[in-house]
Design an enzyme around this catalytic site. Structure first.
Site, short mmCIF file in Angstrom:
data_model
loop_
_atom_site.label_atom_id
_atom_site.label_comp_id
_atom_site.label_asym_id
_atom_site.label_seq_id
_atom_site.Cartn_x
_atom_site.Cartn_y
_atom_site.Cartn_z
N ARG A 1 11.18 -15.52 -2.70
CA ARG A 1 12.22 -14.87 -2.78
C ARG A 1 13.21 -15.66 -3.38
O ARG A 1 14.43 -15.00 -4.14
CB ARG A 1 12.93 -14.71 -1.16
CG ARG A 1 11.90 -13.34 -0.16
CD ARG A 1 12.22 -13.45 0.98
NE ARG A 1 11.35 -12.27 1.51
CZ ARG A 1 10.61 -12.19 2.82
NH1 ARG A 1 10.86 -13.03 3.30
NH2 ARG A 1 10.35 -11.39 3.19
N SER B 1 17.16 -5.71 0.66
CA SER B 1 18.15 -6.17 0.70
C SER B 1 18.27 -6.12 2.27
O SER B 1 18.69 -6.80 3.21
CB SER B 1 19.03 -5.80 -0.09
OG SER B 1 18.82 -6.19 -1.07
N GLU B 2 17.42 -4.99 3.24
CA GLU B 2 18.01 -4.14 4.18
C GLU B 2 17.54 -5.52 4.72
O GLU B 2 17.36 -6.02 6.37
CB GLU B 2 17.48 -3.86 4.33
CG GLU B 2 18.20 -2.10 4.09
CD GLU B 2 18.46 -1.58 2.64
OE1 GLU B 2 19.16 -1.99 1.89
OE2 GLU B 2 17.28 -2.19 1.85
N THR C 1 2.44 -5.93 -8.96
CA THR C 1 3.16 -5.90 -10.41
C THR C 1 1.24 -6.43 -10.68
O THR C 1 0.34 -8.09 -10.69
CB THR C 1 3.17 -7.36 -10.88
OG1 THR C 1 4.66 -7.10 -9.57
CG2 THR C 1 4.21 -8.25 -11.74
N SER D 1 7.15 -2.99 3.46
CA SER D 1 7.70 -3.90 4.24
C SER D 1 6.80 -4.19 4.94
O SER D 1 6.20 -5.57 5.52
CB SER D 1 9.04 -3.22 4.28
OG SER D 1 10.03 -2.96 2.91
N GLU E 1 9.89 -7.90 -3.10
CA GLU E 1 9.54 -9.11 -2.26
C GLU E 1 11.06 -9.31 -1.19
O GLU E 1 11.10 -9.92 -0.78
CB GLU E 1 10.24 -10.69 -2.97
CG GLU E 1 9.08 -10.76 -4.01
CD GLU E 1 8.09 -11.89 -3.56
OE1 GLU E 1 8.24 -12.14 -2.24
OE2 GLU E 1 7.00 -12.21 -3.88
N GLN F 1 30.62 -1.60 -18.28
CA GLN F 1 32.12 -0.63 -18.35
C GLN F 1 33.02 -1.78 -19.19
O GLN F 1 33.82 -0.84 -20.27
CB GLN F 1 32.72 -1.60 -16.42
CG GLN F 1 33.94 -0.42 -16.34
CD GLN F 1 33.49 0.93 -16.23
OE1 GLN F 1 32.67 1.70 -15.93
NE2 GLN F 1 35.09 1.59 -16.04
N GLY G 1 31.52 3.47 -23.97
CA GLY G 1 30.72 4.51 -24.17
C GLY G 1 29.38 3.80 -24.86
O GLY G 1 27.60 4.28 -24.80
N GLU H 1 0.99 -1.50 -0.05
CA GLU H 1 0.39 -0.09 -0.06
C GLU H 1 0.94 1.26 0.25
O GLU H 1 1.61 1.07 0.16
CB GLU H 1 -0.96 0.07 1.31
CG GLU H 1 -1.93 -0.84 0.93
CD GLU H 1 -2.71 -1.19 2.44
OE1 GLU H 1 -3.34 -2.24 2.71
OE2 GLU H 1 -2.58 -0.52 3.40
#
Length: 378
Positions: A242, A366-367, A157, A131, A363, A336, A340, A126
């Protein structure tokens, strides 16, 4: 822990890769630029059981195990994360129906989803609660034999293309996470509306929307599982979700590596392919190592989820954390290698870079994964 794929799993990989290279790769850039949802590709993928492969054979699906599902997801994302997301997410919420839905729900919706004739969504997040699932505010109040749903969902989604949604609501607002109930809501129900979210950084072919529920009335029989048990039901599927994101990240990373390797063998500087320079060779070696390590962890997690192992939650969070973080790193290194040329849309490197970034967010960020892993560790 040694890990060996079965012949069946390898056959599934070959089949998905052939489909993806023939059908997805040629139109990937077009869908990224337009943001158009690939409905025809989804229907075509369903013919080969690549849409919601978890749906049991009894309901028209392939009944694939979690590892096979991860392989399907990985190969779709390897070809193009945007289209891969759209095709691979067409059955969002089907796990909940399989496990907790009444028989009439399964018979009505699962065959349609498996056949590519219907799309499902899982409406959880929401505007003020991402989380923090326990804090959702969308309400479902009982009125006779019906429930009336009011509230907003966002970052959903398939939100604007779904035919049906599993909607998480508060049926006992004072009970916190103990007052959440899941409902089956067909999207043609009066009071339901969806507004597509455009201008995404990546996975642009995947549909994302904000949903509104204005006095959406559904019968009591549309409760999925038990009243006030929705939170506990949902928690059972976070590990599998996950694990799926880990597979997505592996696919994106592999796609970026493939593109960088091919470019390095073709691009010449100082009268030789840049793949001959040690700096480029070391980049490719590190990228390949990261991809293989992420894949191994993702497959271990999928196997643990399939067997309902005690360490499934920990492994799923580790797999998502490691694979998503390294997918972004690998895609960054791919740019890299391109130099360019990697900074423009003429080549796929920048697309993988943009697309991979979402895997660190949805989902569970990372924290959040680090918190889960630490909880299990301590």
């Amino acid at each position: 822990m040694a890990f060996q794929l079965s012949g069946e799993h390898e056959a599934i990989r070959s089949a998905v890769r052939e489909f993806a290279e023939e059908e997805i790769v040629p139109v990937a850039r077009e869908h990224d630029e337009s943001g158009d949802y690939p409905e025809e590709l989804r229907r075509e993928a369903a013919k080969y059981d690549f849409v919601a492969p978890n749906i049991p054979e009894a309901y028209g699906g392939a009944g694939m195990d979690a590892l096979a599902g991860s392989i399907v997801t990985e190969e779709l994302w390897r070809a193009d994360p945007g289209i891969g997301s759209a095709v691979g997410s067409a059955g969002f919420g089907s796990d909940m129906l399989i496990e907790y839905g009444d028989e009439w729900m399964k018979e009505e919706w699962l065959p349609e989803i498996a056949a590519g004739e219907a799309v499902s969504a899982s409406a959880i997040s929401e505007p003020a609660h991402g989380s923090n699932v326990a804090g959702i505010e969308t309400r479902a109040e009982q009125d006779g034999d019906d429930y009336v749903i009011n509230g907003n969902k966002t970052w959903i989604t398939n939100g604007s293309v779904a035919d049906v949604a599993i909607v998480m609501t508060k049926t006992d607002p004072g009970a916190g996470h103990q007052g959440i109930t899941a409902f089956l809501v067909p999207t043609d129900t009066d009071g339901f509306s969806a507004e597509k979210i455009d201008n995404k950084l990546g996975i642009r072919a995947s549909d994302l929307a904000e949903l509104r529920f204005d006095d959406v009335r559904v019968p009591e029989e549309n409760v999925v599982g038990e009243v006030n048990e929705g939170f506990y039901q949902l928690m059972e599927f976070f590990a599998s979700g996950r694990t799926s994101v880990a597979a997505q990240a592996v696919g994106a990373a592999q796609g970026a590596l493939d593109a960088a390797r091919e470019y390095a063998t073709e691009r010449e500087q100082f009268d030789q392919p840049i793949a001959e320079f040690q700096a480029i060779r070391h980049k490719l070696a590190e990228m390949a190592t990261d991809v293989d390590a992420a894949r191994s962890l993702a497959y271990r997690a999928a196997s643990a989820v399939e067997s309902d192992a005690d360490d499934a939650v920990r492994l799923a969070s580790m797999a998502k954390l490691f694979a998503s973080e390294h997918a972004v790193d690998v895609a960054d290194e791919a740019i890299q290698v391109f130099g360019g040329a990697g900074y423009v849309t003429d080549h796929p490197a920048e697309r993988y870079y943009r697309d991979a970034r979402i895997t660190k967010i949805y989902e569970g960020t990372s924290e959040i994964q680090k918190n889960i892993i630490a909880d299990r560790l301590l």
